[in-house]
Design an enzyme around this catalytic site. Structure first.
Site, PDB file in Angstrom:
ATOM      1  N   ARG A 196      13.011  18.136 -34.862  1.00 31.87           N
ATOM      2  CA  ARG A 196      11.758  18.874 -35.002  1.00 31.87           C
ATOM      3  C   ARG A 196      11.910  19.886 -36.129  1.00 31.87           C
ATOM      4  NH1 ARG A 196       9.423  15.391 -32.724  1.00 31.87           N
ATOM      5  NH2 ARG A 196       8.221  15.490 -30.803  1.00 31.87           N
ATOM      6  N   GLU A 215       3.169  20.732 -39.956  1.00 30.66           N
ATOM      7  CA  GLU A 215       2.833  19.344 -40.315  1.00 30.66           C
ATOM      8  C   GLU A 215       1.329  19.156 -40.239  1.00 30.66           C
ATOM      9  OE1 GLU A 215       5.173  16.698 -37.881  1.00 30.66           O
ATOM     10  OE2 GLU A 215       7.052  17.603 -38.520  1.00 30.66           O
ATOM     11  N   HIS A 238       6.848  12.425 -40.979  1.00 31.86           N
ATOM     12  CA  HIS A 238       7.101  12.279 -39.533  1.00 31.86           C
ATOM     13  C   HIS A 238       6.908  10.804 -39.107  1.00 31.86           C
ATOM     14  CE1 HIS A 238       7.085  14.670 -35.526  1.00 31.86           C
ATOM     15  NE2 HIS A 238       7.566  13.451 -35.314  1.00 31.86           N
TER      16      HIS A 238
HETATM   17  N1  LIG Z   1      10.991  12.320 -36.168  1.00 35.75           N
HETATM   18  C1  LIG Z   1      10.450  11.603 -35.201  1.00 35.75           C
HETATM   19  O1  LIG Z   1       9.497  10.846 -35.401  1.00 35.75           O
HETATM   20  C2  LIG Z   1      11.022  11.688 -33.830  1.00 35.75           C
HETATM   21  C3  LIG Z   1      11.679  12.815 -33.407  1.00 35.75           C
HETATM   22  N2  LIG Z   1      12.213  12.868 -32.143  1.00 35.75           N
HETATM   23  C4  LIG Z   1      12.907  14.083 -31.736  1.00 35.75           C
HETATM   24  O2  LIG Z   1      14.218  13.738 -31.323  1.00 35.75           O
HETATM   25  C5  LIG Z   1      14.521  14.459 -30.143  1.00 35.75           C
HETATM   26  C6  LIG Z   1      15.632  13.801 -29.394  1.00 35.75           C
HETATM   27  O3  LIG Z   1      15.203  12.620 -28.753  1.00 35.75           O
HETATM   28  P1  LIG Z   1      16.185  11.864 -27.727  1.00 35.75           P
HETATM   29  O4  LIG Z   1      17.479  11.555 -28.369  1.00 35.75           O
HETATM   30  O5  LIG Z   1      15.414  10.757 -27.122  1.00 35.75           O
HETATM   31  O6  LIG Z   1      16.388  13.033 -26.666  1.00 35.75           O
HETATM   32  P2  LIG Z   1      17.574  13.275 -25.647  1.00 35.75           P
HETATM   33  O7  LIG Z   1      17.040  14.194 -24.623  1.00 35.75           O
HETATM   34  O8  LIG Z   1      18.159  11.962 -25.217  1.00 35.75           O
HETATM   35  O9  LIG Z   1      18.692  14.019 -26.522  1.00 35.75           O
HETATM   36  C7  LIG Z   1      18.587  15.350 -26.890  1.00 35.75           C
HETATM   37  C8  LIG Z   1      19.974  15.862 -27.250  1.00 35.75           C
HETATM   38  O10 LIG Z   1      19.829  17.210 -27.695  1.00 35.75           O
HETATM   39  C9  LIG Z   1      20.787  18.011 -27.030  1.00 35.75           C
HETATM   40  N3  LIG Z   1      20.327  19.382 -26.858  1.00 35.75           N
HETATM   41  C10 LIG Z   1      19.182  19.822 -26.305  1.00 35.75           C
HETATM   42  N4  LIG Z   1      19.111  21.152 -26.351  1.00 35.75           N
HETATM   43  C11 LIG Z   1      20.267  21.574 -26.929  1.00 35.75           C
HETATM   44  C12 LIG Z   1      20.792  22.840 -27.262  1.00 35.75           C
HETATM   45  N5  LIG Z   1      20.131  23.971 -26.978  1.00 35.75           N
HETATM   46  N6  LIG Z   1      21.993  22.884 -27.877  1.00 35.75           N
HETATM   47  C13 LIG Z   1      22.688  21.751 -28.147  1.00 35.75           C
HETATM   48  N7  LIG Z   1      22.237  20.522 -27.851  1.00 35.75           N
HETATM   49  C14 LIG Z   1      21.041  20.431 -27.250  1.00 35.75           C
HETATM   50  C15 LIG Z   1      20.977  17.354 -25.685  1.00 35.75           C
HETATM   51  O11 LIG Z   1      22.192  17.810 -25.166  1.00 35.75           O
HETATM   52  P3  LIG Z   1      22.807  17.288 -23.775  1.00 35.75           P
HETATM   53  O12 LIG Z   1      23.068  15.829 -24.001  1.00 35.75           O
HETATM   54  O13 LIG Z   1      24.040  18.056 -23.649  1.00 35.75           O
HETATM   55  O14 LIG Z   1      21.753  17.540 -22.742  1.00 35.75           O
HETATM   56  C16 LIG Z   1      20.933  15.885 -26.074  1.00 35.75           C
HETATM   57  O15 LIG Z   1      22.218  15.461 -26.479  1.00 35.75           O
HETATM   58  C17 LIG Z   1      13.166  14.538 -29.422  1.00 35.75           C
HETATM   59  O16 LIG Z   1      13.133  15.594 -28.495  1.00 35.75           O
HETATM   60  C18 LIG Z   1      12.210  14.755 -30.570  1.00 35.75           C
HETATM   61  O17 LIG Z   1      12.059  16.132 -30.839  1.00 35.75           O
HETATM   62  C19 LIG Z   1      12.106  11.827 -31.295  1.00 35.75           C
HETATM   63  C20 LIG Z   1      11.444  10.692 -31.653  1.00 35.75           C
HETATM   64  C21 LIG Z   1      10.835  10.530 -32.954  1.00 35.75           C
HETATM   65  O1  LIG Z   2       8.259  12.832 -32.785  1.00 35.74           O
HETATM   66  C1  LIG Z   2       8.049  11.924 -32.060  1.00 35.74           C
HETATM   67  C2  LIG Z   2       8.413  11.852 -30.683  1.00 35.74           C
HETATM   68  O2  LIG Z   2       8.254  10.764 -30.089  1.00 35.74           O
HETATM   69  O3  LIG Z   2       8.838  12.875 -30.129  1.00 35.74           O
END
Ligand SMILES: NC(=O)C1=CN([C@@H]2O[C@H](COP(=O)(O)OP(=O)(O)OC[C@H]3O[C@@H](n4cnc5c(N)ncnc54)[C@H](OP(=O)(O)O)[C@@H]3O)[C@@H](O)[C@H]2O)C=CC1
Ligand SMILES: O=CC(=O)O
Length: 324
Positions: A237, A266, A285
């Protein structure tokens, strides 16, 4: 009588029909305060909403007293006030998993295009600048065997690590709230604190959700810890990075380049300094934006809404505690 739901996303015809089989559907372009105000009766009767973008906060919930389920066509849900939803007992459904591989592809594409200057040199070819054998001013940097630091080793982080480890022989460092045994065992990933990851990585890729803890996690203080040859990739994000600090760092050559799919605001303003920096690849995005994956997300969101309003929720719920 069928429950009333509000749709604020265009759906393929077959998915719209499926929704209409279960619900009385009213469609709007958005759920902005203006739209809510102009259609107060419809919002007051809605038991479900389905769409993406748009702020769902205390004010929105005050206008939707019958709301039981919100189904977002995204995995990220930072535009929802989850505490306010919990207080009201509103279930929040999202679309993880279905988009994971596609978003990891986008992250890999940004790593490759930033390193090899794909966008910049392709533009030069189109501008007729390829007049003789290319010289060093067209060269990029290698990706294979370089160290990749992944911030957020969740679903997408793991999928990126798989690509980087097996496809590009990249050593992987990662940071998350907890250790991820799967990443360590399958991809030889090494857990490290943020400062170590920043200092040792050639590519730093942000795959974190936006939260109070992650907002501006990467600012000047963190960027100066990166190698001057390093590339910053953000697919998580926009507000996880202090964009002003990033712009300054890129302008001053503190880091080599950036590949960005997400921004603090955005769409990105057309006069953003990011757009005049040759060492920035800026995407609108598009993380999950393929025909197949966007269809899969829409289908998942429709099924999520149907299940949460009429059946038993087992997956894809952000706040399962409200189901009890
Ligand atoms: N650009 C785009 O179009 C897209 C963007 N995204 C973004 O990607 C993000 C991740 O998606 P996804 O992988 O499915 O989500 P997950 O929930 O599977 O993974 C999130 C990861 O972030 C870590 N995390 C969360 N908060 C913290 C913190 N404060 N400090 C350190 N690590 C942290 C989590 O840690 P832990 O494992 O230890 O809980 C986890 O490893 C979404 O939330 C979204 O914002 C997603 C889809 C499309
Ligand atoms: O940014 C996209 C999402 O699925 O989150």
């Amino acid at each position: 009588m069928k429950p009333s739901v509000i749709l604020y996303k265009t759906l393929p015809a077959n998915l719209l029909s499926r929704l209409e089989n279960h619900f009385t559907v009213t469609q709007f372009d958005d759920i902005s305060p203006e739209t809510v105000k102009a259609n107060a009766d419809v919002f007051a009767n809605a038991e479900g909403i389905l769409g993406s973008g748009g702020k769902v906060d205390g004010a929105f919930l005050a206008s939707t007293p019958k709301l039981r389920v919100a189904s977002t066509v995204s995995v990220g849900y930072d535009n929802f006030n989850v505490d306010a939803l919990n207080e009201r007992g509103v279930v929040l459904m999202h679309t993880p998993t279905v988009l994971t591989e596609t978003v990891a592809d986008t992250a890999m594409a940004l790593i490759l295009s930033s390193a090899r200057r794909v966008v910049e040199v392709a533009e030069r070819v189109k501008n007729g600048e390829w007049q003789s054998s290319i010289g060093a001013d067209w060269f990029g940097i290698d990706v294979h065997h370089k160290t990749l630091g992944i911030l957020g080793m969740g679903r997408i982080g793991l999928a990126l690590a798989q690509r980087a480890h097996f496809g590009f022989s990249m050593p992987i460092l990662y940071n998350a709230r907890r250790h991820h045994k799967e990443a360590e065992e399958r991809f030889n990933a090494r857990y490290c604190d943020l400062d170590t990851l920043l200092a040792e990585s050639d590519f730093v890729c942000i795959l974190l959700p936006l939260s109070d803890e992650t907002r501006h996690l990467i600012g000047t203080e963190q960027i100066v810890k990166m190698k001057s040859s390093a590339v910053l990739i953000n697919v998580g994000r926009g507000p996880v990075v202090d964009e002003k600090a990033l712009i300054q760092a890129l302008q001053e050559g503190k880091i080599h380049a950036a590949g960005l799919d997400v921004f603090e605001q955005e769409p990105l303003a057309v006069d953003s300094p990011l757009l005049s920096l040759p060492n920035v690849v800026a995407l609108p995005h598009i993380g999950s934006a393929t025909h197949e994956t966007r269809y899969g997300m829409a289908e998942c969101a429709v099924e999520n809404l149907i299940t949460a309003l009429t059946g038993k929720v087992e997956v894809n719920c952000v706040n399962p505690q409200v189901l009890k």
